[in-house]
Design a protein around this motif. Structure first.
Motif, short mmCIF file in Angstrom:
data_model
loop_
_atom_site.label_atom_id
_atom_site.label_comp_id
_atom_site.label_asym_id
_atom_site.label_seq_id
_atom_site.Cartn_x
_atom_site.Cartn_y
_atom_site.Cartn_z
N GLU A 235 -7.48 113.33 2.15
CA GLU A 235 -7.93 113.85 3.51
C GLU A 235 -7.86 112.88 4.47
O GLU A 235 -7.71 113.07 5.54
N ALA A 236 -8.25 111.47 3.89
CA ALA A 236 -8.37 110.32 4.88
C ALA A 236 -7.92 109.10 4.03
O ALA A 236 -7.98 109.47 2.86
N ASP A 237 -7.44 108.05 4.62
CA ASP A 237 -7.46 106.78 3.84
C ASP A 237 -8.55 106.39 3.24
O ASP A 237 -8.53 105.77 2.16
N ARG A 238 -9.54 106.36 4.12
CA ARG A 238 -10.95 105.76 3.33
C ARG A 238 -12.13 106.27 4.11
O ARG A 238 -11.90 107.21 5.24
N GLY A 239 -13.38 105.81 3.86
CA GLY A 239 -14.62 106.69 4.32
C GLY A 239 -15.63 105.53 4.49
O GLY A 239 -15.75 104.33 3.81
N ILE A 240 -16.36 105.98 5.60
CA ILE A 240 -17.78 105.08 5.76
C ILE A 240 -19.02 106.06 5.91
O ILE A 240 -19.03 107.02 6.38
N LEU A 241 -19.89 105.51 4.93
CA LEU A 241 -21.15 106.25 4.70
C LEU A 241 -22.24 105.34 5.17
O LEU A 241 -22.40 104.21 4.91
N MET A 242 -23.33 106.07 5.82
CA MET A 242 -24.38 105.50 6.26
C MET A 242 -25.84 106.16 6.21
O MET A 242 -25.64 107.49 6.35
N CYS A 243 -26.75 105.18 5.48
CA CYS A 243 -28.11 105.82 5.41
C CYS A 243 -29.10 104.68 5.87
O CYS A 243 -28.82 103.85 6.24
N GLY A 244 -30.36 105.14 5.26
CA GLY A 244 -31.40 103.86 5.57
C GLY A 244 -31.03 102.61 5.07
O GLY A 244 -30.98 101.64 5.81
N THR A 245 -30.39 102.59 3.80
CA THR A 245 -30.13 101.32 3.06
C THR A 245 -28.72 101.21 2.53
O THR A 245 -28.18 100.24 2.39
N GLY A 246 -28.06 102.42 2.53
CA GLY A 246 -26.61 102.62 2.04
C GLY A 246 -26.69 102.68 0.71
O GLY A 246 -25.48 103.15 0.06
N ILE A 247 -27.68 102.47 0.07
CA ILE A 247 -27.76 102.55 -1.46
C ILE A 247 -27.79 104.10 -2.03
O ILE A 247 -26.88 104.42 -2.78
N GLY A 248 -28.39 104.92 -1.44
CA GLY A 248 -28.22 106.22 -1.79
C GLY A 248 -26.86 106.95 -1.63
O GLY A 248 -26.59 107.66 -2.59
N MET A 249 -26.42 106.47 -0.49
CA MET A 249 -25.10 107.08 -0.40
C MET A 249 -23.91 106.64 -1.37
O MET A 249 -23.12 107.17 -1.72
N ALA B 7 -28.72 101.65 7.92
CA ALA B 7 -28.91 101.28 9.55
C ALA B 7 -30.29 100.86 9.66
O ALA B 7 -30.51 100.17 10.57
N ARG B 8 -30.92 100.60 8.62
CA ARG B 8 -32.47 100.12 8.51
C ARG B 8 -32.27 98.56 8.13
O ARG B 8 -33.41 98.00 7.91
N VAL B 9 -31.37 98.17 7.48
CA VAL B 9 -30.92 96.74 6.95
C VAL B 9 -30.33 95.95 7.89
O VAL B 9 -30.47 94.78 7.90
N ILE B 10 -29.20 96.53 8.51
CA ILE B 10 -28.24 95.74 9.30
C ILE B 10 -28.21 96.05 10.80
O ILE B 10 -28.58 97.39 11.17
#
Length: 151
Positions: free
Chosen positions: A57-71, A108-111
Motif C-alpha cells: 500500500e506504500a513504499d515505506r513506513g515510519i513509526l514513532m513511540c516513546g523510544t521506537g523500540i516497542g513499535m 519521541a522521548r529519545v531524539i
C-alpha cells in the motif's frame, strides 16, 4: 514516494510535525493512527503500518513511540517486514543500505524533532546496496517464510 506513518500517544505530536515536514518535502502520507493524544495499544498501530507496507500500500513506513523500540518489535512480527530503530545518522543510512529496512522507527522521548527530520531524510534517500548484504537479507526472508509455514 508514498509513506505510511503511525504513532502511539507518546509520539502523537511528534508524528504530526514529522508528517507536516514530509508533506512539505513532497511525500504522500497515509496516517494509520493514533489520531489524538489518548492512550492506545501501540502494537495495533505498528502492525497496521507494517501490514500495509508488506501489502504494497506504500513504499515505506515510519513509526514513532516513546523510544521506537516497542513499535519496532511489533512491526517486525509481520512477515517480510524489517523495521529498524534509528536515533543516529549512520544507523538510518545502514538500515536501508545494509538491511533493506522498509520501516523507520524513532523515539519521541529519545531524539528531538530536527534530528528526526534529518534521520527521515537520510533513510528516505538511501537504497538497499545488495552486495554482501544480500545473502543476509535473504536469510532473514528465509526465516520469515519458515515461521509463516509453521503457523
Amino acid at each position: 514516494m508514498k509513506l505510511i506513518v503511525g504513532s502511539d500517544e507518546a509520539a502523537y505530536d511528534f508524528k504530526e510535525k514529522i508528517k507536516e515536514y514530509l508533506i512539505s518535502e513532497g511525500y504522500e502520507i497515509v496516517d494509520k493512527g493514533t489520531y489524538d493524544g489518548r492512550p492506545v495499544l501501540y502494537p495495533d498501530i505498528a502492525v497496521k503500518v507494517a501490514q500495509a507496507v508488506a501489502d504494497g500500500e506504500a513504499d515505506r513506513g515510519i513509526l514513532m513511540c516513546g523510544t521506537g523500540i516497542g513499535m519496532s518489535i511489533s512491526a517486525n512480527k509481520v512477515p517480510g517486514i524489517r523495521a529498524a530503530v534509528c536515533h543516529d545518522c549512520y544507523s538510518a543510512e545502514r538500515a536501508r543500505k545494509s538491511n533493506n529496512a522498509q520501516i523507520l522507527c524513532m523515539g519521541a522521548r529519545v531524539i528531538g524533532l530536527e534530528l528526526a527530520k534529518q534521520l527521515a531524510d537520510i533513510w528516505l534517500a538511501s537504497d538497499f546496496s545488495g552486495g554482501r548484504s544480500q545473502p543476509k537479507v535473504d536469510r532473514i526472508s528465509y526465516y520469515d517464510d519458515l515461521y509463516k509455514k509453521q503457523n
